[in-house]
Structures are given as structure tokens and as C-alpha cells.
Design an enzyme around this catalytic site. Sequence first.
Site, mmCIF file in Angstrom:
data_model
loop_
_atom_site.group_PDB
_atom_site.id
_atom_site.type_symbol
_atom_site.label_atom_id
_atom_site.label_comp_id
_atom_site.label_asym_id
_atom_site.label_seq_id
_atom_site.Cartn_x
_atom_site.Cartn_y
_atom_site.Cartn_z
ATOM 1 N N ALA A 150 0.834 -1.208 0.000
ATOM 2 C CA ALA A 150 0.000 0.000 0.000
ATOM 3 C C ALA A 150 0.861 1.247 0.000
ATOM 4 O O ALA A 150 1.935 1.243 0.609
ATOM 5 C CB ALA A 150 -0.919 0.005 1.211
ATOM 6 N N PRO A 151 0.468 2.330 -0.694
ATOM 7 C CA PRO A 151 -0.803 2.484 -1.416
ATOM 8 C C PRO A 151 -0.856 1.859 -2.803
ATOM 9 O O PRO A 151 -1.911 1.848 -3.422
ATOM 10 C CB PRO A 151 -0.941 4.008 -1.520
ATOM 11 N N CYS B 73 12.971 3.747 1.636
ATOM 12 C CA CYS B 73 13.158 5.148 1.247
ATOM 13 C C CYS B 73 13.968 5.834 2.350
ATOM 14 O O CYS B 73 13.611 6.876 2.865
ATOM 15 C CB CYS B 73 11.816 5.837 1.000
HETATM 16 N N1 SAM Z 1 5.206 -0.260 -1.826
HETATM 17 C C1 SAM Z 1 4.338 0.852 -1.503
HETATM 18 C C2 SAM Z 1 4.189 1.749 -2.704
HETATM 19 O O1 SAM Z 1 5.072 1.756 -3.570
HETATM 20 O O2 SAM Z 1 3.153 2.417 -2.822
HETATM 21 C C3 SAM Z 1 4.814 1.585 -0.290
HETATM 22 C C4 SAM Z 1 5.020 0.673 0.886
HETATM 23 S S1 SAM Z 1 5.453 1.466 2.396
HETATM 24 C C5 SAM Z 1 7.084 1.918 2.142
HETATM 25 C C6 SAM Z 1 5.573 0.118 3.494
HETATM 26 C C7 SAM Z 1 4.288 -0.596 3.802
HETATM 27 O O3 SAM Z 1 4.573 -1.641 4.738
HETATM 28 C C8 SAM Z 1 3.216 0.252 4.431
HETATM 29 O O4 SAM Z 1 2.041 0.194 3.680
HETATM 30 C C9 SAM Z 1 3.003 -0.366 5.814
HETATM 31 O O5 SAM Z 1 1.671 -0.352 6.232
HETATM 32 C C10 SAM Z 1 3.481 -1.781 5.617
HETATM 33 N N2 SAM Z 1 3.921 -2.438 6.874
HETATM 34 C C11 SAM Z 1 4.008 -1.911 8.115
HETATM 35 N N3 SAM Z 1 4.424 -2.839 8.994
HETATM 36 C C12 SAM Z 1 4.614 -3.959 8.301
HETATM 37 C C13 SAM Z 1 5.022 -5.282 8.632
HETATM 38 N N4 SAM Z 1 5.347 -5.602 9.900
HETATM 39 N N5 SAM Z 1 5.065 -6.198 7.665
HETATM 40 C C14 SAM Z 1 4.777 -5.886 6.403
HETATM 41 N N6 SAM Z 1 4.384 -4.664 6.015
HETATM 42 C C15 SAM Z 1 4.304 -3.718 6.942
#
Ligand code: SAM
Length: 458
Positions: A111-112, A230
Site C-alpha cells: 500500500a498504497p 526510502c
Molecule cells: N510499496 C508501496 C508503494 O510503492 O506504494 C509503499 C510501501 S510502504 C514503504 C511500506 C508498507 O509496509 C506500508 O504500507 C506499511 O503499512 C506496511 N507495513 C508496516 N508494517 C509492516 C510489517 N510488519 N510487515 C509488512 N508490512 C508492513
Amino acid sequence: MAENQLPEAFESQMLALLGPEEFALFKEGLALPSQTSIRLNQRKFAELPYPRRPIPWAKDGYFLEERPSFTMDPTFHAGAYYVQEASSMFISHVLESQKIQKGIYLDLAAAPGGKSTLLSSYLGEEGLLVANEVIASRAQILKENVIKWGLGNAVVTHNDPEHFGPLEGFFDLVLVDAPCSGEGMFRKDPLAREEWSAEHVSLCSARQKRIVDKAGELVKGGGYLLYSTCTFNEKENEEVLRFLIEEFAFEPVRIALDPSWGIVETQVIFEEETFFGYRFFPHKVAGEGFFITVLRRPEGAYSQVAPTTKEFKHHSLKRVGEKEATVLEQEVGGDGTGKFYLLQDAYFRMHGDYSQELEKLAQVLSVRYFGVELGKKHQKEWIPSHEWALSTLPKNGFPQKELSVEEALDFLRKKEQSFAELPMGWVLLTYQKLPLGWIKNLGNRANNYYPKEWRIRN
Ligand code: SAM
């Protein structure tokens, strides 16, 4: 903290990473305005009025000269493009330059949905993407973006990485775009500076190791693992890469770079083998901070194929019988490859080549969306879904109405509209020939079927 001020411990960390001269340039880079960029959806062509120039490492990626009001552009709502930060589009270069085989891909932290829509475009009809998100509200946004993108080659799931255990060796590619301390977002988002602390970096690093510990084993023999963040620091990047190669057998993958892009290669040596990472600094690259590493699982590693099953038992998902499916495929104007499912009383279409995988995934994961939801049938008449409208599947048999920009925006605001000249019943509204959604024309007025929660609110 004053707007352009940086946390002290962050400054020391970056000074150690870059040295004094480059650190000064880095700070200047952080003070520059960030650039807006978009990635076009090749399956939804639109004439865009924005002056733009290509992003050299991203197929379909463009820098815009200014940030327009995307909300006021109906083609944005139609899924003609995704607003995505330029550095993260480097994944496009990784896929294209390595000619990575298409197949079953997993975006574990999706997400998103920026990178999911990129992967979905790369796969086209030659693969299936599992776009997963652990946080429920974010899984909903991911689902919306996958629906808008409209390619019908994705399954959206809402699971913790821990739940993927039974899918060991299942994926041709796994992307872990990990939750991180967000140093690369300091320029775009001043809040990220306030939330940063050295403790948070350590916490993120530990969480990333837990996530990649699960993700590593999901890659099949010959498949790829992409790990990205990031953020700049080594704890969340090189240290996690080192953890991965110590835990699993992975081969290094080196990505060809054009020096003019300004991307910095970094190396991690393990048992006399060199592994590579790529760092994007704001003073060197026309994009935000980013890090990525690419690894390949050896050919002989464990691989799992979804079994062909005569019967499919699931508490809520049901296969549609062959006879009915043949009729449905004709009705939706499919190319003969469609497999159909019922979820509650809504019909879904999935590309037939991936129905086994879908069934396997549905046994293991919490599936929130897949393929294209077509709608419901009421006494042999379709009640077409918004998902179908936004998909690239044909909508044969339904009248269409091309709207002006004002009409399109009114439709997206769910304002009351009347289209007396149109036939009664379901009509697909389009802007620049791109579907926006359905109305049901009742003559003196029309019911607007644009989803309430998606409407433009201003
Ligand atoms: N890949 C997405 C994009 O390009 O739009 C952005 C991803 S963002 C950097 C990281 C995501 O990892 C978030 O949506 C967050 O909710 C999720 N996240 C948080 N804790 C996590 C966990 N323990 N395991 C996997 N995902 C997790």
C-alpha cells in the site's frame, strides 16, 4: 524543530556515511524542492496537458514541470497514470534491464500501490501479482488503486508476512518495499524529520529483518528478491542485505547504471562474493531518497507449483460451472481465457492461466480482491460493478456517453445529473474515451453509481 533543521544524530550519521564535503552538498539537495512525477498506464491512453520529460530509468515515467491539481483531472480518476516518486520507478529499469521472467509476483508491503501498479503493468497478461498489505485501512487504499489501474492481473491480500509460510518457493519475484524510518522523505514531508530518531532506525532495522526472514523463503529457484527502502542509513539497507545473504542462499545481481543518473552503487562482501545495493541521494538524483538491492535465488532452490484440483472448496469463494462461465465470457466480451468465480453473489473474472494460483492463494491468505469484479446478476440482467467499468475488459452491449471535463467532474463529485437524450438503463460514462463509471438512466434523472467513498469532495 525549525522547518529545514535536521535531527542532530541524523546529521552525524550522514556525515559518517558521506564525509564533510559531500554532506554539505547533501544538505543543499535536501533543501531543494521535490519534483512531481507520474507513470503512465499504457492500457489507458490519455492526452495529458502537462509539460513533461521522460525519467531515464523508468519506462512510462515522466517528470512534470509543475504539480497540477490531479483531483481536477478526470483521467487521473480513470487510472490513466499514477503519481509516483521518480526514484522508486527504478524498479522498472531493474525488470527491463534484467529481463526478469514474468510469472507469479508478490509485493509484500504494497500500500498504497505505487510499485504494485508498476509490477502489474510489467506483467500484463503474462503473470499474476499478489499485492499484500498488513494494515487494513491501507489494504483498502491499495485495493482502490489496483482497481483504478484496471489490468485484472492482481490479487489484493491483507495479511501479515508471517501468514505466507505455506507459500514457500511460490513466487518468481518478491518485492519487499519495507516500512522504514523515511529519511528519503525528509524533503517532501517535514513530519518525517520530526518522527526520526536513532532508536526508530534500530527498531525499523529489526522489523525489516523479521519481514525479509519470511520473504526470502517465498522466492522460487531462479526467482528474484527485491528489497527497497526510502531511507539512507546502513542499518536499514546494507545491514538488512547482509542479514538476507547470511540467512538464505542468494546470488548477487548487478544492475547496469548510466552515470548521468547519479545513482550510487554500494557493495556488501560476504564469503568472498560481492553483493550490490543502489542508493539515491537528493543532491545527485532527480528524485527522493531511495535504496534498492536485487538478489537471485539459485536455480536449485525449492519451488512450489499450485496443484490442479478437480474440486475447489472454500468458505466463500465458489467456481462458476463451465456452461455458465462460457455464457459469461461471451457476455463480457472476454478473449476466451476467463475463469469465473462467485464471491457472495458477485461475479469475478480471472485470467484462466492463473486460476490455480488464485485458488491456492485463497486457501492460505485473506483475499480482498482479485481479477475483475463484474457485478451481480438480477433476473439475467447485469448490475455492473464499478470495478468492471474501470477495468480494461470490454463493456460490450452497454451504451456509452462521452463527457466534457465539467460533466466528468460533476459525475465524480456525485452531483445530480440528467441525461435525457440517453437510452434508459445502464450507461457507461467516459472522458477521453476512458471509462469513469456507471449511471442508471431513469429518463428525468440518472442514478450515479460512482462509489461514495471515492467521490471528489471539494
Ligand atoms: N510499496 C508501496 C508503494 O510503492 O506504494 C509503499 C510501501 S510502504 C514503504 C511500506 C508498507 O509496509 C506500508 O504500507 C506499511 O503499512 C506496511 N507495513 C508496516 N508494517 C509492516 C510489517 N510488519 N510487515 C509488512 N508490512 C508492513
